[in-house]
Design an enzyme around this catalytic site. Structure first.
Site, PDB file in Angstrom:
ATOM      1  NE  ARG A 160      -3.673  -2.406   0.169  1.00  0.00           N
ATOM      2  CZ  ARG A 160      -3.316  -3.571  -0.394  1.00  0.00           C
ATOM      3  NH1 ARG A 160      -2.205  -3.661  -1.085  1.00  0.00           N
ATOM      4  NH2 ARG A 160      -4.079  -4.636  -0.276  1.00  0.00           N
ATOM      5  CB  SER A 239      -9.441  -1.448   3.952  1.00  0.00           C
ATOM      6  OG  SER A 239      -9.956  -2.677   3.509  1.00  0.00           O
ATOM      7  CD  GLU A 343      -5.897   1.048   2.214  1.00  0.00           C
ATOM      8  OE1 GLU A 343      -6.117   0.787   1.005  1.00  0.00           O
ATOM      9  OE2 GLU A 343      -5.971   0.197   3.100  1.00  0.00           O
TER      10      GLU A 343
END
Length: 351
Positions: A160, A239, A343
């Site tokens: 990520r 998420s 995130e």
């Protein structure tokens, strides 16, 4: 190029949150994107780049500057090479590659947002990450004042993460190139156990591309991870927290906290994440810290379908969402000594 003033930004995000931008520019070509970026840079105006808005948390006061919405279009297949304009809808592009019989991104079906955002976050799900298929990223380099082509290696991908996240104000992604695989209509080898189980095969097996895509869409929908304007569980950024990656020392301390809190027989999720590192599950941490599905009494709550998604139930403000996020972060840290990291990108606010 369309220009609006005092323009609402909430409708451009999947959270449907955030105040207005001083100026909103919608660019439909690469040339328009570059012109808008140069204008902002030359005048010293703060710039916010918006694609699909699926990874943005914008403050209630909005953005004092130019918001640039990238609405470019372009889907080009040359053999096994795919080139996408940054503004292409990602989920639509995945569907078209499956129809074309090419493997490599089929398990990334249903992820909201635009193609240009995928290399920034190194988007991944169900055993695939875009870093495994991206060959080049064409971007406007604001520091150099020119268009550049970055190889996969130069993008410095990790979990990520990418070069674009390290230096968020330098590059504006224009186009992304992928190297896909012709496996006679079959998917890439399945890496994610849940997907393999749902398909009745073993990890490492290949299945028809359409089956892989449809199975992932069903799994995502069951967790509220496929956009549906009528379902508030999808008024989210997917998420909200990344899965923590812990050093051996950190994992040992975490493991001790788990045994202390939950009992000797409880084992937390643990996945290899490189030498001396272990990845655990943010969703598991959240649930075991007491934040179950549907947690919350206000207009921002945890999804009723998945503990990793924070949602706007329809009347929330960004501050409502952040208050919930902070409560979760504090609760997980107190319970297990692990600090969750958000995130989505925050604009004008922070946890």
């Amino acid at each position: 190029m369309q220009v609006l003033h005092d323009a609402p930004l909430a409708p451009l995000t999947t959270f449907r949150l955030g105040g207005p931008a001083t100026r909103l520019v919608t660019a439909g070509t690469d040339a328009e994107v570059i012109a808008a970026v140069r204008e902002a840079d030359d005048s010293g105006t703060p710039l916010l780049v918006i694609g699909g808005g699926s990874n943005l948390v914008i403050g209630d006061k909005g953005f004092d500057g130019t918001a640039l919405r990238i609405a470019t279009r372009g889907f080009e297949l040359r053999g096994n090479t795919l080139e996408l304009a940054a503004g292409e809808v990602w989920s639509d592009a995945v569907a078209r590659t499956v129809e074309a019989g090419l493997a490599g991104i089929e398990c990334l079906a249903g992820i909201p947002g635009s193609a240009g955002a995928t290399p920034i976050q190194n988007v991944g799900a169900y055993g695939q990450e875009v870093s495994s298929t991206i060959t080049e990223v064409i971007a406007y380099d604001r520091r150099a004042g020119r268009t550049v082509t970055l190889t996969n290696e130069e993008c410095a991908f990790s979990y990520r993460h990418s070069r674009f996240k390290v230096d968020p104000d330098r590059y504006v992604v224009l186009r992304v190139r992928f190297g896909l695989e012709d496996a006679d209509g079959l998917s890439a080898p399945l890496k994610y156990a849940e997907t393999a189980r749902a398909l009745g095969v073993a990890t490492g097996d290949r299945v028809p591309l359409a089956d892989a895509r449809e199975t992932v869409l069903k799994l995502r929908a069951g967790k509220g991870m496929v956009l549906d304007p009528e379902d508030h569980d999808t008024w989210s950024a997917g998420s909200f927290f990344t899965n923590p990656i812990l050093t051996d020392e950190q994992f040992a301390a975490f493991h001790a906290r788990v045994r202390e809190r939950l009992g000797e027989g409880v084992e937390p999720p643990a996945y290899p994440a490189g030498e001396g590192r272990t990845k655990t599950s943010a969703a598991w941490l959240i649930d075991k810290a007491g934040f179950t599905k549907g947690y919350g009494t206000g207009p921002a709550r945890i999804s009723t379908k998945h503990t990793l998604a924070l949602t706007n139930r329809g009347e929330a403000t960004t501050e409502d969402l952040l208050a919930l996020a902070r409560e979760v972060v504090d609760g997980v840290r107190a319970a297990f000594g692990v600090t969750l990291v958000n995130e989505p990108v925050t604009v004008g606010v922070s946890l």
